[in-house]
Scaffold this active site. Structure first.
Site, PDB file in Angstrom:
ATOM      1  N   GLY A  46      -7.473  -8.420   3.373  1.00  0.00           N
ATOM      2  CA  GLY A  46      -7.464  -7.009   2.993  1.00  0.00           C
ATOM      3  C   GLY A  46      -7.348  -6.887   1.489  1.00  0.00           C
ATOM      4  O   GLY A  46      -6.856  -7.804   0.818  1.00  0.00           O
ATOM      5  N   GLN A  51      -5.997  -3.336  -6.702  1.00  0.00           N
ATOM      6  CA  GLN A  51      -5.939  -4.783  -6.959  1.00  0.00           C
ATOM      7  C   GLN A  51      -7.096  -5.289  -7.805  1.00  0.00           C
ATOM      8  O   GLN A  51      -7.061  -6.412  -8.303  1.00  0.00           O
ATOM      9  CB  GLN A  51      -5.879  -5.564  -5.634  1.00  0.00           C
ATOM     10  CG  GLN A  51      -4.587  -5.295  -4.849  1.00  0.00           C
ATOM     11  CD  GLN A  51      -4.552  -6.100  -3.560  1.00  0.00           C
ATOM     12  OE1 GLN A  51      -5.040  -5.655  -2.540  1.00  0.00           O
ATOM     13  NE2 GLN A  51      -3.999  -7.299  -3.618  1.00  0.00           N
ATOM     14  N   CYS A  88       0.151 -11.870  -0.482  1.00  0.00           N
ATOM     15  CA  CYS A  88      -0.673 -10.865  -1.157  1.00  0.00           C
ATOM     16  C   CYS A  88      -1.447 -11.519  -2.284  1.00  0.00           C
ATOM     17  O   CYS A  88      -0.889 -12.319  -3.032  1.00  0.00           O
ATOM     18  CB  CYS A  88       0.232  -9.773  -1.714  1.00  0.00           C
ATOM     19  SG  CYS A  88      -0.636  -8.494  -2.634  1.00  0.00           S
ATOM     20  N   LEU A  89      -2.734 -11.176  -2.404  1.00  0.00           N
ATOM     21  CA  LEU A  89      -3.554 -11.755  -3.478  1.00  0.00           C
ATOM     22  C   LEU A  89      -3.008 -11.389  -4.857  1.00  0.00           C
ATOM     23  O   LEU A  89      -3.255 -12.105  -5.827  1.00  0.00           O
ATOM     24  CB  LEU A  89      -5.009 -11.289  -3.344  1.00  0.00           C
ATOM     25  CG  LEU A  89      -5.755 -11.760  -2.086  1.00  0.00           C
ATOM     26  CD1 LEU A  89      -7.171 -11.199  -2.072  1.00  0.00           C
ATOM     27  CD2 LEU A  89      -5.788 -13.278  -1.991  1.00  0.00           C
ATOM     28  N   HIS A 130       0.226  -2.874   4.846  1.00  0.00           N
ATOM     29  CA  HIS A 130       0.330  -3.581   3.565  1.00  0.00           C
ATOM     30  C   HIS A 130      -0.628  -2.970   2.538  1.00  0.00           C
ATOM     31  O   HIS A 130      -0.238  -2.677   1.404  1.00  0.00           O
ATOM     32  CB  HIS A 130       0.011  -5.065   3.812  1.00  0.00           C
ATOM     33  CG  HIS A 130       0.000  -5.920   2.581  1.00  0.00           C
ATOM     34  ND1 HIS A 130       0.869  -6.977   2.408  1.00  0.00           N
ATOM     35  CD2 HIS A 130      -0.784  -5.904   1.471  1.00  0.00           C
ATOM     36  CE1 HIS A 130       0.623  -7.551   1.235  1.00  0.00           C
ATOM     37  NE2 HIS A 130      -0.381  -6.920   0.645  1.00  0.00           N
ATOM     38  N   GLU A 131      -1.876  -2.749   2.962  1.00  0.00           N
ATOM     39  CA  GLU A 131      -2.879  -2.212   2.020  1.00  0.00           C
ATOM     40  C   GLU A 131      -2.570  -0.765   1.647  1.00  0.00           C
ATOM     41  O   GLU A 131      -2.745  -0.367   0.493  1.00  0.00           O
ATOM     42  CB  GLU A 131      -4.289  -2.321   2.608  1.00  0.00           C
ATOM     43  CG  GLU A 131      -4.756  -3.740   2.912  1.00  0.00           C
ATOM     44  CD  GLU A 131      -4.544  -4.723   1.782  1.00  0.00           C
ATOM     45  OE1 GLU A 131      -4.577  -4.327   0.605  1.00  0.00           O
ATOM     46  OE2 GLU A 131      -4.305  -5.916   2.082  1.00  0.00           O
ATOM     47  N   HIS A 134      -0.134  -0.477  -1.069  1.00  0.00           N
ATOM     48  CA  HIS A 134      -0.702  -0.680  -2.410  1.00  0.00           C
ATOM     49  C   HIS A 134      -1.130   0.646  -3.031  1.00  0.00           C
ATOM     50  O   HIS A 134      -1.051   0.826  -4.246  1.00  0.00           O
ATOM     51  CB  HIS A 134      -1.941  -1.586  -2.328  1.00  0.00           C
ATOM     52  CG  HIS A 134      -1.638  -3.057  -2.383  1.00  0.00           C
ATOM     53  ND1 HIS A 134      -1.006  -3.656  -3.444  1.00  0.00           N
ATOM     54  CD2 HIS A 134      -1.916  -4.055  -1.516  1.00  0.00           C
ATOM     55  CE1 HIS A 134      -0.892  -4.960  -3.219  1.00  0.00           C
ATOM     56  NE2 HIS A 134      -1.434  -5.234  -2.046  1.00  0.00           N
TER      57      HIS A 134
HETATM   58 ZN    ZN Z   1      -1.451  -7.046  -1.120  1.00  0.00          ZN
END
Ligand code: ZN
Length: 152
Positions: A46, A51, A88-89, A130-131, A134
């Site tokens: 995701g 991001q 998380c990226l 989670h997304e 963000h």
């Molecule tokens: Zn993330």
């Protein structure tokens, strides 16, 4: 294909709130495509627009059934709870246990501007929560449950 640069925790944009998208133009469509490319390149499931440094409410995800592109996603219902180890990226090399709903119903606009409703469970529900965090500038590391509590 255009892979954009990932923004990493510590970059102040990661903590900012994303804005509602009120017009799906070519730039938004390009953004969504680039987000999918960037997610695959980094082997994520995701990705939120913030991001890649864009403060707009766009999210992409792929849990193995092809990419889903979401514009202005919102959770309209949630139930149950589950604890899952997240990463998380934008927070490299860190994982932690987070409590999320077991099931969520969301609505969003697709690329054609149609309202879509979707119900997700398990990992997909985790990914959506989670997304969507963000989009509010919230990271999973804000919600990690200390190990001693999990092991009780
Ligand atoms: Zn993330």
């Amino acid at each position: 294909m255009a892979v954009r640069n990932l923004r990493i925790e510590g970059d102040e944009i990661i903590r900012k709130k994303s804005r509602v998208i009120d017009n799906i133009d070519d730039r938004i469509l390009q953004l969504l495509d680039d987000m999918v490319d960037t997610m695959y390149e980094n082997e994520g499931i995701g990705l939120a627009a913030v991001q890649v440094g864009v403060l707009k409410r766009a999210v992409v995800m792929d849990l193995g059934e092809g990419p889903i592109k979401m514009i202005n996603p919102e959770i309209i219902e949630k139930s149950g709870e589950q604890v899952f180890t997240e990463g998380c990226l934008s927070v490299p090399e860190k994982t932690g246990s987070v409590k999320r709903p077991e099931s969520v119903s969301i609505q969003y606009m697709n690329e054609s501007g149609e309202q879509v409703k979707r119900t997700a469970e398990g990992l997909e529900a985790v990914c959506i929560c989670h997304e969507l965090d963000h989009l509010e500038g919230v990271l999973f590391i804000d919600k990690i449950i200390p190990e001693e509590i999990i092991n009780e």
